[in-house]
Design an enzyme around this catalytic site. Structure first.
Site, PDB file in Angstrom:
ATOM      1  N   LYS A  46      -3.774  12.293  -2.931  1.00 31.46           N
ATOM      2  CA  LYS A  46      -1.991  12.597  -1.713  1.00 31.46           C
ATOM      3  C   LYS A  46      -1.654  13.126  -2.128  1.00 31.46           C
ATOM      4  CE  LYS A  46      -4.433   8.685   1.517  1.00 31.46           C
ATOM      5  NZ  LYS A  46      -5.262   9.433   1.986  1.00 31.46           N
ATOM      6  N   CYS A  49      -8.556   5.904  10.733  1.00 29.40           N
ATOM      7  CA  CYS A  49      -9.019   4.303   9.794  1.00 29.40           C
ATOM      8  C   CYS A  49      -8.357   3.325   9.943  1.00 29.40           C
ATOM      9  CB  CYS A  49      -9.121   4.261   8.392  1.00 29.40           C
ATOM     10  SG  CYS A  49     -10.133   5.710   7.602  1.00 29.40           S
ATOM     11  N   GLN A  96       0.713   6.260   1.783  1.00 30.63           N
ATOM     12  CA  GLN A  96       1.164   7.537   2.558  1.00 30.63           C
ATOM     13  C   GLN A  96       3.386   7.372   1.337  1.00 30.63           C
ATOM     14  OE1 GLN A  96      -0.279  10.028   4.084  1.00 30.63           O
ATOM     15  NE2 GLN A  96      -1.969   8.527   4.369  1.00 30.63           N
ATOM     16  N   ASP A 116       0.820  -1.283   0.248  1.00 31.56           N
ATOM     17  CA  ASP A 116      -0.007  -0.596  -0.268  1.00 31.56           C
ATOM     18  C   ASP A 116       0.662   1.044   0.088  1.00 31.56           C
ATOM     19  OD1 ASP A 116      -1.586   1.955   0.153  1.00 31.56           O
ATOM     20  OD2 ASP A 116      -3.192   0.952   2.451  1.00 31.56           O
TER      21      ASP A 116
HETATM   22  N1  7TS Z   1      -4.131   3.790   3.384  1.00 31.57           N
HETATM   23  C1  7TS Z   1      -3.666   4.065   3.844  1.00 31.57           C
HETATM   24  C2  7TS Z   1      -1.864   4.092   4.312  1.00 31.57           C
HETATM   25  C3  7TS Z   1      -4.093   5.692   3.848  1.00 31.57           C
HETATM   26  O1  7TS Z   1      -3.261   6.765   4.466  1.00 31.57           O
HETATM   27  C4  7TS Z   1      -4.943   5.637   3.022  1.00 31.57           C
HETATM   28  C5  7TS Z   1      -6.310   7.152   3.586  1.00 31.57           C
HETATM   29  C6  7TS Z   1      -5.429   4.581   2.224  1.00 31.57           C
HETATM   30  C7  7TS Z   1      -4.894   3.961   2.758  1.00 31.57           C
HETATM   31  C8  7TS Z   1      -7.282   5.159   1.423  1.00 31.57           C
HETATM   32  O2  7TS Z   1      -7.437   5.605   0.621  1.00 31.57           O
HETATM   33  P1  7TS Z   1      -7.865   6.168  -0.107  1.00 31.57           P
HETATM   34  O3  7TS Z   1      -7.888   7.150  -1.547  1.00 31.57           O
HETATM   35  O4  7TS Z   1      -8.877   5.485  -0.912  1.00 31.57           O
HETATM   36  O5  7TS Z   1      -8.924   6.918   0.398  1.00 31.57           O
HETATM   37  N2  7TS Z   1      -5.566   7.403   3.902  1.00 31.57           N
HETATM   38  C9  7TS Z   1      -5.837   8.760   5.279  1.00 31.57           C
HETATM   39  C10 7TS Z   1      -5.878   9.258   6.549  1.00 31.57           C
HETATM   40  O6  7TS Z   1      -5.067   9.110   6.829  1.00 31.57           O
HETATM   41  N3  7TS Z   1      -6.255  10.205   6.326  1.00 31.57           N
HETATM   42  O7  7TS Z   1      -7.815  10.675   5.693  1.00 31.57           O
HETATM   43  C11 7TS Z   1      -7.255   9.397   4.846  1.00 31.57           C
END
Ligand code: 7TS
Length: 409
Positions: free
Chosen positions: A224, A364, A201, A198
């Protein structure tokens, strides 16, 4: 890296809040967009908007070129072998659901093992719970050492011959730990397991090379990393993707449809049913060009400076507790923390009143919070457009939070 010039590219950073330009420290949730990305979105909608891969008129062709052209930019960015290995989704979450459903649910069976870490975002956790429930596979966890905030290496032994999937974040959205994923990837491969990495980040902050990492799947979100919402990426090794059932069914992902049977399109289209988010794809390509122009070495160095200042300052405030490692050398540009006796939502509201945006809650990552014995935490997450002055301002306001709540010490 000229921070003033960079900040000029971000109109939203000029927003005045509490009498000063807004301090945006919620980049782990979503990032802001620079003018070249906003302009690319405007340009696409002003001159090229059509439905790609359908029709032969001038705008359908322009939209196809914009869409397919952006794929090549993404391919190069992560060093995939071909654009057949790059699938657009809505976000990291959808990319992980695709892998869990189209690979996990069809390739795992009772007695198999899935190994993830306790620090995973729900998108990389609930998905595997479902696979385990549906197939009878066992879901097991790598835990973290509560003292050091690092992964417990003895738990790596859970990766064994029964293990079919090893899934983890390159950077946790709560721990922000800098850690080399290669040993885990190699170990998983020694046992024949498939690795899902994943990158939600990590990709926005560091150069990633999927061939060098040798992960089997890699996922991330455009929003992001300065692109718009609703565009995400799933990279997968071609042989694995070929061996997977389509995720969504419908337009574009077909080869031939008869009344009772359908054959599917080639990769990557097999996994891209329906009208895609072309504007999102265009914004992602523009964002990648923007980040490459700044340079990832510069981005990393700047964020390291900010996180070092933040952690050093926080350590001086006696009632602030940093979650995970408090060694800046081991952290990317994010710090989760709590303030003794003050609920994280109160911390956030007080900081928001001073024009500072941070995130609070379980981010989350509820199993991690349960494991650490906290209900919720605060998180400041930085990006290359944040400044040392903003960190100093944040530390000053943070040091006054307890007093604002009526505590005398
Ligand atoms: N994996 C990680 C490590 C994340 O930080 C996030 C989102 C996701 C998956 C999911 O990403 P999305 O774009 O599908 O939502 N993290 C966060 C957070 O830390 N604060 O808001 C969303």
């Amino acid at each position: 890296m000229n921070i003033e010039l960079i900040r000029n590219d971000f109109p939203i950073l000029k927003t005045i809040s509490a009498g000063r330009p807004l301090v945006y420290f919620d980049n782990g949730a979503t990032t802001q967009k620079p003018l070249p990305v906003l302009e690319a979105i405007y340009e696409y909608n002003s001159r090229q908007n059509g439905n790609p891969h359908r029709g032969s008129h001038v705008l359908a062709i322009a939209a196809s070129e914009a869409y397919d052209g952006s794929k090549e930019v993404v391919r190069k960015f992560i060093n995939a072998r071909s654009t057949r290995e790059v699938i657009y989704t809505r976000n990291t979450t959808e990319s992980l659901n695709l892998v869990a459903r189209s690979y996990g649910e069809t390739h795992l069976k009772k007695g198999d093992r899935i190994v993830i870490t306790v620090a995973e975002h729900h998108a990389n956790l609930v998905t595997w719970q479902r696979v385990a429930q549906k197939t009878g596979a066992v879901l097991d966890y790598i835990y973290i050492d509560k003292e050091t905030g690092k992964f417990k290496e003895e738990d790596f032994a859970k990766i064994d011959a029964k293990t079919k999937i090893v899934a983890f974040a390159q950077v946790s959205n709560v721990l922000g730990l800098v850690f080399d994923p290669k040993p885990l990837i190699n170990l998983a491969h020694q046992h024949g397991a498939v690795v899902v990495l994943d990158g939600a980040q990590s990709v926005p902050h560091q150069q990633v090379d999927v061939q060098e990492l040798d992960c089997d799947f890699f996922v991330f979100s455009g929003h992001k990393m300065c692109a718009s919402g609703g565009i995400g990426v799933l990279y997968g090794k071609e042989a694995l993707l070929e061996d997977m059932e389509p995720f969504n069914l419908g337009g574009d992902m077909i080869d031939r449809v008869e009344e009772q049977v359908t054959t599917f399109a080639e990769l990557p289209t097999k996994f891209e049913a329906g009208t895609p988010n072309v504007e999102g794809a265009v914004s992602l390509a523009a964002a990648i060009k923007y980040l490459n122009n700044i340079g990832f070495e510069e981005i990393e160095a700047h964020e390291k400076k900010l996180v070092t200042l933040a952690i050093e300052g926080m350590k001086k405030i006696p009632y602030v507790r940093i979650i995970g490692s408090d060694n800046p050398a081991e952290k990317t540009g994010l710090v989760a923390f709590t303030v003794d006796d003050v609920h994280p939502h109160d911390v956030s509201e007080l900081l928001s009143a001073a024009g500072i945006c941070i995130r609070t809650g379980h981010h989350c990552a509820q199993p991690l919070h349960i494991y650490l014995g906290v209900n919720a935490t605060c998180r400041a997450s930085f990006y290359f457009y944040n400044t040392e002055e903003e960190v100093a301002y944040f530390l000053d306001k943070l040091s006054k939070v307890r007093a604002a709540m009526g505590y005398k010490d």
